[in-house]
Design an enzyme around this catalytic site. Structure first.
Site, PDB file in Angstrom:
ATOM      1  N   LYS A 134      -4.241  15.925  -0.053  1.00 56.58           N
ATOM      2  CA  LYS A 134      -3.224  15.205   0.719  1.00 56.58           C
ATOM      3  C   LYS A 134      -2.174  14.604  -0.199  1.00 56.58           C
ATOM      4  O   LYS A 134      -0.973  14.715   0.057  1.00 56.58           O
ATOM      5  CB  LYS A 134      -3.878  14.102   1.546  1.00 56.58           C
ATOM      6  CG  LYS A 134      -2.912  13.081   2.142  1.00 56.58           C
ATOM      7  CD  LYS A 134      -3.650  11.912   2.754  1.00 56.58           C
ATOM      8  CE  LYS A 134      -2.689  10.819   3.202  1.00 56.58           C
ATOM      9  NZ  LYS A 134      -2.044  10.113   2.081  1.00 56.58           N
ATOM     10  N   ARG A 170       3.615   6.528   4.349  1.00 60.89           N
ATOM     11  CA  ARG A 170       4.144   5.927   3.134  1.00 60.89           C
ATOM     12  C   ARG A 170       4.846   6.956   2.248  1.00 60.89           C
ATOM     13  O   ARG A 170       5.874   6.664   1.639  1.00 60.89           O
ATOM     14  CB  ARG A 170       2.978   5.277   2.364  1.00 60.89           C
ATOM     15  CG  ARG A 170       3.384   4.539   1.101  1.00 60.89           C
ATOM     16  CD  ARG A 170       4.058   3.222   1.429  1.00 60.89           C
ATOM     17  NE  ARG A 170       4.515   2.545   0.230  1.00 60.89           N
ATOM     18  CZ  ARG A 170       5.094   1.360   0.233  1.00 60.89           C
ATOM     19  NH1 ARG A 170       5.290   0.734   1.375  1.00 60.89           N
ATOM     20  NH2 ARG A 170       5.489   0.797  -0.890  1.00 60.89           N
ATOM     21  N   ASP A 209      -0.330   3.118   5.442  1.00 59.18           N
ATOM     22  CA  ASP A 209      -1.464   2.217   5.574  1.00 59.18           C
ATOM     23  C   ASP A 209      -1.095   0.779   5.250  1.00 59.18           C
ATOM     24  O   ASP A 209      -0.354   0.506   4.312  1.00 59.18           O
ATOM     25  CB  ASP A 209      -2.589   2.648   4.621  1.00 59.18           C
ATOM     26  CG  ASP A 209      -3.225   3.946   5.056  1.00 59.18           C
ATOM     27  OD1 ASP A 209      -3.193   4.220   6.266  1.00 59.18           O
ATOM     28  OD2 ASP A 209      -3.741   4.672   4.202  1.00 59.18           O
ATOM     29  N   PRO A 257       5.078  -2.410  -3.566  1.00 58.63           N
ATOM     30  CA  PRO A 257       6.527  -2.465  -3.745  1.00 58.63           C
ATOM     31  C   PRO A 257       7.072  -1.206  -4.396  1.00 58.63           C
ATOM     32  O   PRO A 257       6.369  -0.501  -5.115  1.00 58.63           O
ATOM     33  CB  PRO A 257       6.726  -3.687  -4.646  1.00 58.63           C
ATOM     34  CG  PRO A 257       5.425  -3.837  -5.376  1.00 58.63           C
ATOM     35  CD  PRO A 257       4.370  -3.384  -4.412  1.00 58.63           C
ATOM     36  N   ASP A 286       9.765  -1.325  -6.431  1.00 58.34           N
ATOM     37  CA  ASP A 286      10.695  -1.784  -7.461  1.00 58.34           C
ATOM     38  C   ASP A 286      10.743  -0.835  -8.658  1.00 58.34           C
ATOM     39  O   ASP A 286      11.804  -0.643  -9.266  1.00 58.34           O
ATOM     40  CB  ASP A 286      10.352  -3.205  -7.916  1.00 58.34           C
ATOM     41  CG  ASP A 286       8.941  -3.319  -8.472  1.00 58.34           C
ATOM     42  OD1 ASP A 286       8.010  -2.837  -7.805  1.00 58.34           O
ATOM     43  OD2 ASP A 286       8.763  -3.894  -9.562  1.00 58.34           O
ATOM     44  N   ILE A 297      -6.518  -2.384  -7.910  1.00 56.08           N
ATOM     45  CA  ILE A 297      -5.257  -1.760  -7.510  1.00 56.08           C
ATOM     46  C   ILE A 297      -4.715  -2.427  -6.249  1.00 56.08           C
ATOM     47  O   ILE A 297      -3.578  -2.878  -6.203  1.00 56.08           O
ATOM     48  CB  ILE A 297      -5.441  -0.246  -7.271  1.00 56.08           C
ATOM     49  CG1 ILE A 297      -6.181   0.407  -8.457  1.00 56.08           C
ATOM     50  CG2 ILE A 297      -4.087   0.425  -7.032  1.00 56.08           C
ATOM     51  CD1 ILE A 297      -5.456   0.319  -9.773  1.00 56.08           C
TER      52      ILE A 297
END
Length: 426
Positions: free
Chosen positions: A22, A92, A116, A122, A124, A329
């Site tokens: 995926k 996402r 999700d 972020p 950035d 994470i």
């Protein structure tokens, strides 16, 4: 929305084939628009994310066909257009269109993506990379507007402040046609990044170092597809079924596996006492009995994947003692905890740790899959539990697992998908 109905409490056995990754697929599909010819992918997983990505392609006049696991994408008549917000917000990985559109048109407009809900992710570092390549980036409301001057993008040295798979991929997509050489330092090393680089290099890109923490991209003027690209096996799907097999299996063979991609996960199963039989491209899991508790700490690849800390939890419930999970994470990735407690699991969040105690008897219950991997954990727990488990928001499971119902049926599971009238569509 859909719900998954599981009649659990029985041992499963048989064999199944792991689908394409995926996390490769959702990067490869946006990457296809960089090509000047039609492209073709094999072993494409049948997941909702692929459907949504094809909707986004169609909005740009990029036609695609998907038959017998083969996805063909023709970007030769691509047009710039506003991307469909309903598809963008549902996954996402739609943010990879930022890099791909920037690489193709030197400009991009993308709505902030969805996916999700597992805490802050972020972008950035993505923005930092685009700016280093010469792009102007404006964030307004829930959209990102990216453009370049008449000179287009140029190579740059980019040091990522944090290791980010998404930023590494997006910078590769933007830089592959840029003028000059781009160097990404502190790059992510995931196999899916190697898979993307292999696909692009086979079309004429010049990417070196994928799989290490320094990646160099020498820009090229054009990309031409020459052969079908076979997507690597999904290591997260593999780990999920390894957990299932060790939890409730009576002998399960997983085929189309790259064992080297699974070493951080299989090492933990062996530590628990699971007698894995690892072959060149398959793993056999015999019935597992007495299991020892372990300590799991998620890390960037090649460490233990954050995407597997939830799927391994039902197996930890079987261990003779307390196990501890630390997700470095995404520390907020704990949606499964309260849902498993509804089934009688001894599990709790304590000081940013997930403490998993021995739970000899799970009972079917009504639970909710808040996201893909928590849904996978609940699915395994439901298969192990006595009675009936109903998992609402099961679309989240279907988003990430290739033909999951068919595969569970081949193992003898009593499971089905039904419409969930109580949960409206988003």
């Amino acid at each position: 929305m859909k719900k998954m109905i599981i009649h659990g409490g029985k041992r499963l056995s048989g064999e199944l084939t792991i689908g394409g990754a995926k996390n490769s697929t959702v990067a490869l599909i946006p990457a296809a628009i960089l090509a000047d010819t039609p492209v073709q992918f094999d072993t494409v997983p049948h997941i909702l994310d692929v459907h949504n990505l094809r909707l986004i392609l169609e909005s740009m006049n990029v036609h695609s066909t998907f038959e017998n696991d083969v996805l063909t994408i023709d970007p030769t008549n691509i047009e710039e257009s506003e991307l469909p917000s309903h598809a963008i917000k549902s996954l996402r990985a739609s943010y990879y269109f930022m890099g791909a559109l920037l690489g193709r048109f030197n400009r991009a407009t993308v709505t902030f993506p969805g996916g999700d809900n597992i805490g802050p992710r972020p972008i950035d570092q993505h923005i930092k990379g685009f700016k280093a390549l010469g792009a102007n980036v404006v964030e307004e409301n829930d959209s990102v507007f990216i453009s370049t001057g008449t000179e287009g993008l140029h190579g740059a040295r980019i040091f990522l402040d944090v290791v980010s798979v998404g930023a590494t991929i997006n910078i590769i997509l933007a830089a592959v046609k840029a003028h000059g050489t781009t160097t990404i330092e502190n790059a992510a090393k995931e196999p899916e990044i190697i898979d993307l680089a292999t696909f692009l290099n086979n079309m004429g890109a010049k990417i070196r170092g994928a799989g290490t923490d320094v990646i160099r991209i020498e820009g090229v003027p054009a990309l031409h597809s020459r052969a079908t690209h076979t997507i690597i096996p999904d290591r997260i799907e593999t780990g999920t079924y390894l957990s299932l097999a060790a939890s409730i299996g009576d002998g399960i063979l997983l085929k189309n596996v790259i064992p080297e991609h699974m070493e951080s996960f299989t090492a933990k199963l062996v530590e628990m006492g699971v007698d894995l039989q690892i072959n060149e491209d398959s793993i056999y899991v015999p019935r597992s009995n007495d299991l020892d508790p372990i300590r799991v700490k998620t890390m960037t690849y090649p460490g233990f994947a954050t995407d597997l800390q939830q799927p391994i939890t039902p197996l930890l419930l079987r261990a003779n003692g307390s196990s501890v999970v630390i997700d470095t994470i995404y520390p907020q990735r704990t949606q499964h905890v309260e849902q498993l407690r509804k089934m009688g699991a001894d599990i709790r969040v304590q000081d940013n740790l997930i403490v998993v105690g021995h739970s000899s008897h799970l009972q079917g219950a009504h639970v909710e899959a808040g996201e893909i991997r928590s849904g996978a954990a609940l699915m395994i727990a439901g298969l192990a539990a006595s009675g009936v488990t109903e998992i609402s928001r099961a679309d989240n499971i279907l988003r990430g697992y290739d033909r999951v119902i068919d595969k569970l049926h081949t193992l003898g599971a009593d499971v089905e998908i039904a419409a969930d009238e109580e949960v409206p569509e988003n």
